[in-house]
Design an enzyme around this catalytic site. Sequence first.
Site, PDB file in Angstrom:
ATOM      1  CE  LYS A 169      -1.755   1.413   4.154  1.00  0.00           C
ATOM      2  NZ  LYS A 169      -1.402   2.868   4.327  1.00  0.00           N
ATOM      3  CG  ASN A 170       2.485   2.720   3.611  1.00  0.00           C
ATOM      4  OD1 ASN A 170       1.413   3.044   3.399  1.00  0.00           O
ATOM      5  ND2 ASN A 170       3.094   2.586   4.650  1.00  0.00           N
ATOM      6  NE  ARG A 199      -6.967   3.817   6.022  1.00  0.00           N
ATOM      7  CZ  ARG A 199      -5.997   4.842   6.779  1.00  0.00           C
ATOM      8  NH1 ARG A 199      -6.409   4.950   7.965  1.00  0.00           N
ATOM      9  NH2 ARG A 199      -4.905   5.388   6.251  1.00  0.00           N
ATOM     10  CG  ASP A 252       3.376   1.013   9.557  1.00  0.00           C
ATOM     11  OD1 ASP A 252       2.913   1.844  10.307  1.00  0.00           O
ATOM     12  OD2 ASP A 252       3.550   1.445   8.269  1.00  0.00           O
ATOM     13  CB  CYS A 266      -4.633  10.435  12.357  1.00  0.00           C
ATOM     14  SG  CYS A 266      -2.936  10.131  12.730  1.00  0.00           S
ATOM     15  NE  ARG A 316       0.836   9.660  10.665  1.00  0.00           N
ATOM     16  CZ  ARG A 316       0.469   8.784  10.024  1.00  0.00           C
ATOM     17  NH1 ARG A 316      -0.631   7.992  10.406  1.00  0.00           N
ATOM     18  NH2 ARG A 316       1.039   8.401   9.138  1.00  0.00           N
ATOM     19  NE  ARG A 334      -1.058  12.213   9.002  1.00  0.00           N
ATOM     20  CZ  ARG A 334      -1.071  13.352   9.323  1.00  0.00           C
ATOM     21  NH1 ARG A 334      -1.973  13.844   9.860  1.00  0.00           N
ATOM     22  NH2 ARG A 334      -0.137  13.884   8.908  1.00  0.00           N
TER      23      ARG A 334
HETATM   24  C1  UD1 Z   1       4.370   6.607   6.409  1.00  0.00           C
HETATM   25  C2  UD1 Z   1       3.793   5.502   6.313  1.00  0.00           C
HETATM   26  C3  UD1 Z   1       3.037   5.024   7.583  1.00  0.00           C
HETATM   27  C4  UD1 Z   1       4.168   4.815   8.592  1.00  0.00           C
HETATM   28  C5  UD1 Z   1       5.044   6.065   8.802  1.00  0.00           C
HETATM   29  C6  UD1 Z   1       6.425   5.788   9.620  1.00  0.00           C
HETATM   30  C7  UD1 Z   1       2.875   5.944   4.186  1.00  0.00           C
HETATM   31  C8  UD1 Z   1       1.747   6.176   3.296  1.00  0.00           C
HETATM   32  N1  UD1 Z   1       2.611   5.825   5.338  1.00  0.00           N
HETATM   33  O1  UD1 Z   1       3.792   7.656   7.182  1.00  0.00           O
HETATM   34  O2  UD1 Z   1       2.579   3.817   7.195  1.00  0.00           O
HETATM   35  O3  UD1 Z   1       3.522   4.557   9.946  1.00  0.00           O
HETATM   36  O4  UD1 Z   1       5.715   6.545   7.587  1.00  0.00           O
HETATM   37  O5  UD1 Z   1       7.153   4.819   9.158  1.00  0.00           O
HETATM   38  O6  UD1 Z   1       3.845   5.633   3.716  1.00  0.00           O
HETATM   39  N2  UD1 Z   1       6.647  14.481  11.189  1.00  0.00           N
HETATM   40  C9  UD1 Z   1       6.656  15.765  11.361  1.00  0.00           C
HETATM   41  N3  UD1 Z   1       6.506  16.747  10.493  1.00  0.00           N
HETATM   42  C10 UD1 Z   1       6.264  16.374   9.095  1.00  0.00           C
HETATM   43  C11 UD1 Z   1       6.218  15.031   8.734  1.00  0.00           C
HETATM   44  C12 UD1 Z   1       6.496  14.143   9.877  1.00  0.00           C
HETATM   45  O7  UD1 Z   1       6.961  16.016  12.619  1.00  0.00           O
HETATM   46  O8  UD1 Z   1       6.308  17.246   8.428  1.00  0.00           O
HETATM   47  C13 UD1 Z   1       6.776  13.397  12.301  1.00  0.00           C
HETATM   48  C14 UD1 Z   1       5.677  12.495  12.424  1.00  0.00           C
HETATM   49  O9  UD1 Z   1       4.433  13.002  13.455  1.00  0.00           O
HETATM   50  C15 UD1 Z   1       6.263  11.380  12.951  1.00  0.00           C
HETATM   51  C16 UD1 Z   1       7.384  11.265  12.312  1.00  0.00           C
HETATM   52  O10 UD1 Z   1       7.805  12.375  11.867  1.00  0.00           O
HETATM   53  O11 UD1 Z   1       6.214  11.440  14.361  1.00  0.00           O
HETATM   54  C17 UD1 Z   1       7.368  10.037  11.036  1.00  0.00           C
HETATM   55  O12 UD1 Z   1       6.319  10.308  10.364  1.00  0.00           O
HETATM   56  P1  UD1 Z   1       6.284  10.118   8.976  1.00  0.00           P
HETATM   57  O13 UD1 Z   1       7.465   9.396   8.312  1.00  0.00           O
HETATM   58  O14 UD1 Z   1       6.038  11.512   8.070  1.00  0.00           O
HETATM   59  O15 UD1 Z   1       5.015   9.307   8.605  1.00  0.00           O
HETATM   60  P2  UD1 Z   1       4.214   9.460   7.143  1.00  0.00           P
HETATM   61  O16 UD1 Z   1       4.808   9.503   5.987  1.00  0.00           O
HETATM   62  O17 UD1 Z   1       2.826  10.150   7.553  1.00  0.00           O
END
Ligand code: UD1
Length: 417
Positions: free
Chosen positions: A22-23, A395, A303, A115, A120, A91
């Site tokens: 999915k990701n 999902r 995950d 969420c 996030r 998201r």
């Molecule tokens: C992706 C995955 C999700 C997985 C996560 C961590 C997808 C679609 N989803 O989510 O399944 O659980 O990686 O491996 O690929 N953060 C900030 N600011 C930002 C962005 C992120 O502070 O602008 C923080 C988040 O709150 C979190 C950390 O960074 O604590 C990692 O999040 P991130 O890698 O961005 O997760 P996703 O990309 O949303």
Amino acid sequence: MDKFIIYGGKPLKGKVAISGAKNAALPMLVASLLTKETITYYGVPNLKDIFTIKTILTKLGVDFSGSDPLIARAQKLRSHCAPYELVRTMRASILVLGPLLARFKKAYVSLPGGCAIGARPVDLHLRGLTQMGAEIRLEKGYIKAETECLKGAEIYLDIPTVTGTENLMMAASLAKGTTVIRNAACEPEVTALARMLKQMGAEIEGEGTDVIYIRGVDALNGTTCTIIPDRIEAGTYMAAAGITGGEIYLQRCPLEFLGAVVDKLREAGLTITSEGDMVKVTAPSVINSTDITTLPYPGFPTDMQAQFMALMCLGNGVSVITERIFENRFMHVLELKRLGADIKIDGASAIVRGVPKLIGAPVMATDLRASASLVLAGLAAEGITEIHRIYHLDRGYVQMEKKLQALGAEIERVAVG
Ligand code: UD1
């Protein structure tokens, strides 16, 4: 809203095929926005999140046809708005921001909001795009972004955000000049996207490491790609074999992306071996309590944390599970306790004392991976476990109950209300 009813206690046996990730599929589908030419996708998993991104992309201007292969073509933009009603359900919709800006120079994308697993934010996505010359304002819950032309920039990510890295990499592919992303995410799904972009004519180096270089080009072309197998789905079935005392074979199992997970499952006592193009997973007679700490790739994936915790509920001692990626990712703990688990939360750690058995009860799924951990616990529990709100599972897991039934589990989906 459907629920699962599980009659626990059956060891899983047999073969299961792992679906496309999915990701990886989500950003790769979004990348169709970057070109007016046709993209052909093989192995896109049939999931609710994929349906959501296709709905958003269709609204924006991508025409889809077929399913495997899935054909996508974004000849021209129909809208530059990703609305709240869709973004709030997933998201990862934020991924359209970079490509819209890069190719069409403007985007109007709802802020994702909170969420179940924490705040996030998307500040790092926005900061990176601003450094590339985008003008970004937050307006009535929306991100309003415009640019005359995105320019290459030196971007340092405070946290190696996965979708942030993907968003910036896509935007940089069509920017003027070279972009360097430091402290970039190294997840295999990021590498898969980079590989696809390179096939489309992008000039990218360093994917899979924490420094990615992207030299922008004027236009990208169409391509054909196959979605990599889902390492989290594979890890979930491995843990399911372990917790039920089973022995299963995984087809299309991406062992190369599962280093930390396999290592920890082996420490817990599971035997995991390659046999031709299959991976064989055999449960131990005693599950060893094992500590884990979630970290960015190649560390133990957040995950897989909830599913590993389910396994540890039946461990022979104490396991400390530390969550370092998200601040509120222990929603499954209270539900696992309803099944008889002994777990205490201490800040970012959960202390799991193994119990001799779990006992079935009604429980509620709260997010995707929390739901998977409840299914695992239910499969091992004595008696009947009812899992409500399984739309979370739909999902991210392709036909989970069918795959489990084929492995001998007694699990059924029942429509409620
Ligand atoms: C992706 C995955 C999700 C997985 C996560 C961590 C997808 C679609 N989803 O989510 O399944 O659980 O990686 O491996 O690929 N953060 C900030 N600011 C930002 C962005 C992120 O502070 O602008 C923080 C988040 O709150 C979190 C950390 O960074 O604590 C990692 O999040 P991130 O890698 O961005 O997760 P996703 O990309 O949303």
